[in-house]
Scaffold this motif. Structure first.
Motif, PDB file in Angstrom:
ATOM      1  N   LEU A 151       0.830  -1.204   0.000  1.00  0.00           N
ATOM      2  CA  LEU A 151       0.000   0.000   0.000  1.00  0.00           C
ATOM      3  C   LEU A 151       0.864   1.253   0.000  1.00  0.00           C
ATOM      4  O   LEU A 151       0.524   2.259  -0.639  1.00  0.00           O
ATOM      5  N   LYS A 152       2.014   1.197   0.697  1.00  0.00           N
ATOM      6  CA  LYS A 152       2.932   2.336   0.660  1.00  0.00           C
ATOM      7  C   LYS A 152       3.435   2.595  -0.753  1.00  0.00           C
ATOM      8  O   LYS A 152       3.572   3.744  -1.183  1.00  0.00           O
ATOM      9  N   LEU A 153       3.725   1.513  -1.489  1.00  0.00           N
ATOM     10  CA  LEU A 153       4.229   1.680  -2.856  1.00  0.00           C
ATOM     11  C   LEU A 153       3.160   2.273  -3.765  1.00  0.00           C
ATOM     12  O   LEU A 153       3.463   3.074  -4.652  1.00  0.00           O
ATOM     13  N   VAL A 154       1.922   1.867  -3.569  1.00  0.00           N
ATOM     14  CA  VAL A 154       0.831   2.419  -4.387  1.00  0.00           C
ATOM     15  C   VAL A 154       0.601   3.880  -4.038  1.00  0.00           C
ATOM     16  O   VAL A 154       0.143   4.665  -4.879  1.00  0.00           O
ATOM     17  N   ASP A 155       0.944   4.263  -2.821  1.00  0.00           N
ATOM     18  CA  ASP A 155       0.931   5.655  -2.352  1.00  0.00           C
ATOM     19  C   ASP A 155      -0.480   6.260  -2.324  1.00  0.00           C
ATOM     20  O   ASP A 155      -0.902   6.977  -3.260  1.00  0.00           O
ATOM     21  N   PRO A 156      -1.221   6.021  -1.249  1.00  0.00           N
ATOM     22  CA  PRO A 156      -2.571   6.590  -1.129  1.00  0.00           C
ATOM     23  C   PRO A 156      -2.583   8.095  -0.922  1.00  0.00           C
ATOM     24  O   PRO A 156      -3.659   8.708  -0.947  1.00  0.00           O
TER      25      PRO A 156
END
Length: 435
Positions: free
Chosen positions: A215-220
């Motif tokens: 989820l960090k890589l997708v960057d919300p």
């Protein structure tokens, strides 16, 4: 002798006079004129019968004027209003029949069947709200991305020690999903640190950490809003670009539905003037939800001129947003990319471009990254639309494209339905990948 001639002459005269009288008598009896009945005064104007239908039959050289409703319509007479007059019909040919005496007589024309009613206009569709679409459709993405999720969870649930072979397996799965070398290395390194810090971890704990790191890589935290509201006294302008075959025109039509569902006044610009029927396709999408399309009737028209006119019309009509569909082009054709830059410059003479969306086919994986980089050099990309995300196991393209371009994935295509374009939700995406 003389007396005899006198008698003959007298008899002759008497006889001729008698014949003349008889002839005159007979003529007078046979040709006697009947007296006409007394004529009644004509009725008053208000009681006069209506004029019968015109039965004038035009000659072979006459031509019925069918230009009513066209641009060059002849003006009606000064004392009539053509809106109140029924359409003129030519006189029907009369049928001839024979009466009992064998004489040909004319009958009234055969009744004319009424013209069929014009087809009813299709009803305007009401697209559903885009809110929650990503969550509702995540099951499709979960099914297609199961290879990535199952592979990762399978690697961590072996029950054995997390040695280098396990980490190599994880790296291979992430690289195969087009996450990219940089993001893959970062994710694996962060997982190793957490395992080292926390000590041994259960498969459930590893799955939770994997979810958090992905989820960090997708960057919300990236701004995924779409520019679709008026800016001062002008509409927002959205320009959509991409290569051939990525579903760009379809995406524009679906995006119009998304915005209509959000109560936005939308205008479409068909600046794809090279692909056959592209303008027709876009116009059909717009008509389904009551959205107008600015287009050129000339095939191969200047796309920059069409885009300029669309933005101008949007300003005049005070719409909320104008969406410009551009022609698909190969990223390795310099002339086509220069033309795209020209379209952008011409639009900016009328209004700033608030959004430039790049449409990418998610199934192309890293092959689409070169396309994205070239488009980013030609125009200022502000967001990405990933189509066919439900048909690929390469979900890592989301992370890769965001890192390479520095812009967010804003919309994703999750099917072929009219309402299968959804705002990208990072958490729903990661949930679907690891489901």
């Amino acid at each position: 002798m003389d007396q005899l001639w006198e008698i003959l002459v007298v008899l002759t005269v008497v006889l001729l006079g008698a014949v003349g009288l008889a002839v005159a008598f007979l003529r007078g009896k046979g040709g006697k004129t009947k007296e006409l009945p007394p004529q009644e005064p004509p009725p008053a104007a208000k009681d006069a019968p209506q004029r019968k239908a015109n039965t004038y039959t035009p000659s072979s050289t006459a031509k019925i004027d069918t230009s009513k409703g066209s641009t060059a319509t002849a003006p009606p007479p000064a004392d009539t209003d053509e809106r109140d007059e029924p359409p003129v019909r030519s006189a029907e040919p009369k049928e001839k029949v024979e009466n009992r005496g064998g004489t040909a007589v004319e009958e009234a024309p055969a009744p004319v069947e009424p013209a069929p009613a014009p087809p009813t206009e299709p009803s305007i569709e009401e697209p559903e709200s885009a809110r929650g679409r990503m969550t509702r459709l995540s099951s499709r993405m979960a099914a297609s991305n199961s290879a990535m999720g199952k592979g990762l969870l399978g690697a961590f649930s072996g029950g054995g020690k997390l040695d280098e072979s396990v980490w190599e397996e994880v790296e291979d799965i992430l690289l195969g999903a087009d996450l990219g070398v940089e993001a893959t290395t970062e994710l694996v390194d962060n997982l190793k640190k957490r395992v080292k810090t926390e000590g041994s971890a259960s498969p459930e704990q590893l799955e939770m950490w994997l979810h958090e790191e992905l989820l960090k890589l997708v960057d919300p935290t990236m701004d995924r809003r779409i520019a679709a509201s008026r800016v001062g006294d002008r509409p927002a302008v959205v320009m959509v670009v991409g290569v051939n075959g990525t579903g760009k025109t379809t995406t524009v039509g679906k995006l119009a539905r998304v915005l209509v569902a959000e109560d936005k006044e939308v205008l479409l610009g068909a600046a794809d003037t090279f692909r056959a029927a592209a303008a027709d396709q876009l116009e059909t999408w717009g008509a389904r939800v009551g959205v107008a399309t600015v287009r050129s009737e000339k095939e191969g028209a200047d796309p920059a001129a069409v885009a300029f006119d669309a933005v101008k019309a949007g300003k005049d009509e005070e719409v909320d947003v104008v969406i410009i569909d551009t022609a698909g082009r190969l990223h390795n054709k310099v002339g086509l990319m220069d033309e795209l830059s020209k379209v952008k410059r011409v639009i900016e003479k009328q209004s700033p471009i608030d959004e430039c969306l790049l449409v990418l086919d998610a199934t192309t994986g890293q092959n689409g990254m070169r396309q994205a980089q070239v488009f980013a050099q030609a125009v200022n990309i502000t967001g990405v639309v990933l189509t066919k995300l439900d048909g690929t196991a390469k979900g890592g393209i989301v992370v890769l494209v965001q890192r390479e371009l520095g812009v967010p994935v804003k919309l994703v295509g999750l099917g072929e339905g009219a309402d299968d374009l959804a705002p990208f939700d990072p958490k729903a995406f990661v949930d679907a990948v690891l489901d």
